[in-house]
Each structure stands twice: as C-alpha cells, then as structure tokens.
Write a protein that holds these residues in place. Sequence first.
Motif, PDB file in Angstrom:
ATOM      1  N   THR A 239      53.312  44.586   3.469  1.00 47.65           N
ATOM      2  CA  THR A 239      52.806  45.858   2.959  1.00 47.65           C
ATOM      3  C   THR A 239      51.295  45.951   3.129  1.00 47.65           C
ATOM      4  OG1 THR A 239      54.581  45.921   1.331  1.00 47.65           O
ATOM      5  CG2 THR A 239      52.691  47.340   0.922  1.00 47.65           C
ATOM      6  N   ALA A 240      50.597  44.879   2.781  1.00 48.05           N
ATOM      7  CA  ALA A 240      49.134  44.878   2.883  1.00 48.05           C
ATOM      8  C   ALA A 240      48.678  45.039   4.326  1.00 48.05           C
ATOM      9  CB  ALA A 240      48.577  43.581   2.295  1.00 48.05           C
ATOM     10  N   GLY A 241      49.427  44.470   5.264  1.00 47.30           N
ATOM     11  CA  GLY A 241      49.030  44.556   6.662  1.00 47.30           C
ATOM     12  C   GLY A 241      49.399  45.853   7.343  1.00 47.30           C
ATOM     13  N   THR A 242      50.340  46.590   6.761  1.00 49.33           N
ATOM     14  CA  THR A 242      50.848  47.801   7.409  1.00 49.33           C
ATOM     15  C   THR A 242      49.761  48.835   7.650  1.00 49.33           C
ATOM     16  OG1 THR A 242      53.026  47.486   6.434  1.00 49.33           O
ATOM     17  CG2 THR A 242      52.492  49.697   7.183  1.00 49.33           C
ATOM     18  N   ILE A 243      48.899  49.015   6.673  1.00 45.10           N
ATOM     19  CA  ILE A 243      47.907  50.087   6.745  1.00 45.10           C
ATOM     20  C   ILE A 243      46.852  49.819   7.808  1.00 45.10           C
ATOM     21  CG2 ILE A 243      46.271  49.178   5.048  1.00 45.10           C
ATOM     22  CD1 ILE A 243      47.558  52.822   5.360  1.00 45.10           C
ATOM     23  N   ILE A 244      46.800  48.595   8.322  1.00 43.75           N
ATOM     24  CA  ILE A 244      45.769  48.237   9.300  1.00 43.75           C
ATOM     25  C   ILE A 244      46.094  48.761  10.694  1.00 43.75           C
ATOM     26  CG2 ILE A 244      44.625  46.306  10.468  1.00 43.75           C
ATOM     27  CD1 ILE A 244      45.117  44.653   7.915  1.00 43.75           C
ATOM     28  N   GLY A 245      47.339  48.593  11.124  1.00 41.58           N
ATOM     29  CA  GLY A 245      47.691  48.816  12.528  1.00 41.58           C
ATOM     30  C   GLY A 245      47.465  50.217  13.032  1.00 41.58           C
ATOM     31  N   GLY A 246      47.924  51.235  12.295  1.00 40.87           N
ATOM     32  CA  GLY A 246      47.818  52.612  12.768  1.00 40.87           C
ATOM     33  C   GLY A 246      46.391  53.104  12.929  1.00 40.87           C
ATOM     34  N   PRO A 247      45.578  53.065  11.843  1.00 36.93           N
ATOM     35  CA  PRO A 247      44.190  53.516  11.980  1.00 36.93           C
ATOM     36  C   PRO A 247      43.395  52.706  12.992  1.00 36.93           C
ATOM     37  CG  PRO A 247      44.798  53.382   9.673  1.00 36.93           C
ATOM     38  CD  PRO A 247      45.920  52.761  10.445  1.00 36.93           C
ATOM     39  N   LEU A 248      43.649  51.386  13.066  1.00 35.62           N
ATOM     40  CA  LEU A 248      42.941  50.558  14.041  1.00 35.62           C
ATOM     41  C   LEU A 248      43.336  50.957  15.464  1.00 35.62           C
ATOM     42  CD1 LEU A 248      40.898  48.232  14.044  1.00 35.62           C
ATOM     43  CD2 LEU A 248      42.820  46.638  14.197  1.00 35.62           C
ATOM     44  N   GLY A 249      44.610  51.296  15.653  1.00 36.01           N
ATOM     45  CA  GLY A 249      45.056  51.762  16.955  1.00 36.01           C
ATOM     46  C   GLY A 249      44.423  53.085  17.332  1.00 36.01           C
ATOM     47  N   ASP A 250      44.257  53.994  16.348  1.00 34.53           N
ATOM     48  CA  ASP A 250      43.558  55.261  16.602  1.00 34.53           C
ATOM     49  C   ASP A 250      42.131  55.009  17.069  1.00 34.53           C
ATOM     50  OD1 ASP A 250      45.710  56.868  15.901  1.00 34.53           O
ATOM     51  OD2 ASP A 250      45.061  57.096  13.813  1.00 34.53           O
TER      52      ASP A 250
END
Length: 409
Positions: A281-292
Amino acid sequence: MEKDIAESPKIPSNNINSSKAGKAVYPILIAISISHLLNDTLQSIIPAIYPVVKESFSLNFAQIGLITLTFQLAASIFQPFVGFYTDRKPKPFSLAIGMGFTLIGLILLSVAPSFEFLIFSVGLVGIGSSIFHPEASRVAHMASGGRRGMAQSVFQLGGNFGSSIGPLLAALIIVPYGQLNIVWFSALAILAIFILFNIGKWYQRKVKIKARRPSVEHNIFHNLSQKKVFISVGILMVLIFSKYIYLVSMTSYYTFYMIHKFGASVQDSQVYLFIFLFAITAGTIIGGPLGDRIGRKYVIWGSILGVAPFSLLLPHMNLFWTVILTIPIGVILASAFSAILVYAQELFPGKVGMISGLFFGYAFGLAGIGSALLGSLADRTSIEYVYQICAYLPLIGLITAFLPNIGKD
C-alpha cells in the motif's frame, strides 16, 4: 473513440492538452479509491481465511490453490470482455451491480457447508471483481484530468490498502470466532454499493456530456508500428507474470510459510501478512506520479528488477529479517502495476476499458493459476522450497530494456 478521453466536468474545451487538463476530479478519484479499498478488503478475506477453512474442511495445499484458482479465474476471464463492451456502450451502474455479486458471494461463503459450496461462493466474489475493475479503472481515467499515472496510483492505493487490512480484520474477527463471522463483512459491500451508485450517477452525466461532443479527439502517445505495439504488450505481459506469480506466493502462502518455518501462530502469521500488504500500500502511490514525471519505463524497470536482491535473500533469513525484508519487497514491487497499466493504455489510445480489463484479468488469472501450481508444488516438496524457487522471478525484469520509449519514457 470519444468515450475514453479523460475530461473534467469544468473543462469547456475539447482539448485534453489545454492548461485545464491537469485539474483532476479529486472527489471522484477519492470515492473510486475508497470503493476499491472496500472491494479488495472483501477479496482479501478469501486468502486470509485459508488457515481456518484448511482445518475445518481438512484441505490440502492443492485444494487451497484450487480455491484461489477459482476466484482468480472468475475475477479474470470476464474482465477484458466487460472492458471491450463498455468501451462501446458505457454502463455507469454496472459498478454497483458487480458489488452486488460480491455481497451475495460473501453471505454464501459465511455459511458454506462443503468444499464445493466454498468454491461456488468465491466464484461469485470473483465475478463481482471482474465487473468492478475495468469500469472503476475507466472512472479513474476519466477523473484524472490528464494525470493518468497519478489517478491510477490513487485508484490502486485504495485497493492495496484494502488488501492489507483484510487479513488483519480476518485475524481479529474470523480466525478467533469462525467462518460464520464472514457475514459481518457484508456491511462493507453494502457501503460500497451506495458509493458506487453515486459514482455511477456522475459517470452517467459524463457519458451524456461526451455524447454532445462528438468532435473530441484522442491524444496520440506514440508513432510505433503495430508490430512494435504488440511486442511491447508481450513484454508487459511477461513482466506481469513475474510480478504476480511472486506476489501470489506471498499473499496465498506467506502465512503457511511463517507457520511452518518459524512456528508462528495463525494470528501472528496474519499480522506478518498485514505488514507485507501494508508495505505494498505504501509503495503504490509512488509508481503512477513518478511515471508521469520521469517516464513509466524507468519505473517499471526499477520496480520489478529492484525487488530481486531482497527476494533472493528472503528464503535464507530468520524470522526478524524475513519480516523486515518483506517491507522493501512490498514497497518496490507495488509501484509497477500502475506504470504498466498506463503504459499499456498509452499504447492503445481510446481502449481504456479493454486494456484495463485485459491487464487486470490477466493479472488475476495468473495469480489463480500460479497459486494452484505453487500449492501443488508445496504438497510435493515443501513450502520453503516454493519460496526458494520464486525468489528468482524478479530477475525477469531485465526484459524491460526491450520496451520502446514513448512519451517521457
């Protein structure tokens, strides 16, 4: 097709690249994330009660794997078809209907008198999930204001948090008091139906607005040949294989691993599973915005391959370090799916529902097949051997190097 263009209700222009395109509809994103939280909390109860049903129905590991296979196949087979159909004919209230299947499945699961009835019940929960995910992913896309990676991360954040608290709730409510207490979780399904019905009303208004704007055009994200697009999809599928087979080894068998190898109690093993799932859960929020921001290809590369050093160490650690290592494994692994999904959506502009259904369905199907195979392997060898084999799966992430560059990637 015009249906799949992310568009905020306050945007007067048809051009998604306008300065207003970045205004995401956060109330809808939060609502769909909460719905995902509730949906995946209910889903995660199924593997969380495995120690209970294994004892009460005298099941072996292969039968445990069959339960997961049934659930995951029911949750996967229909998803691409739901997505393909709703790309053409949006069904705003199908979200609430899907949760209705989950509600019925939970009630039946709480009173299941036999292994066969158990299989039928989890199948209904799986069908509910297959209806929910493609359309919920579309809602996140529509509410993104153009920030697709961020929107998918918010959406996935709810799901992964739900997956993490399900085992904890099961440890508190089901493990001490028995299978019948699953029925209390039907209240969460009823709450989700209420939220999804209201999201459906917003979605319906969006469909009507889009019907009056036939001139809206898609963004073109790449100029790749059809051959390169399909090769890229194949690579993404292999990466999903790596991620989800490893993930299912943790979600379906981690409690048994902790019990067999370290002598942990059933309730303690559920807490250890919660720690791993909360790390996801803690790691989920990282991938999308970082990919943007930096490009999805780099996020995919780092997320899957980056797990390898920790996964290779895990089978050789004591109890304390096993728990500690699951934290970076969960955090790093979690960032992959949002980036992979949005990357795939950008390969096929205008096919949000179909691509979401395909990738969610494929991931769930792999998890089910993988669980059945790993359960059978555990019966023939040992649960510790399963973890030694699965430790090498993240090395498949090396093939990310063959993905083409699109957008910021």
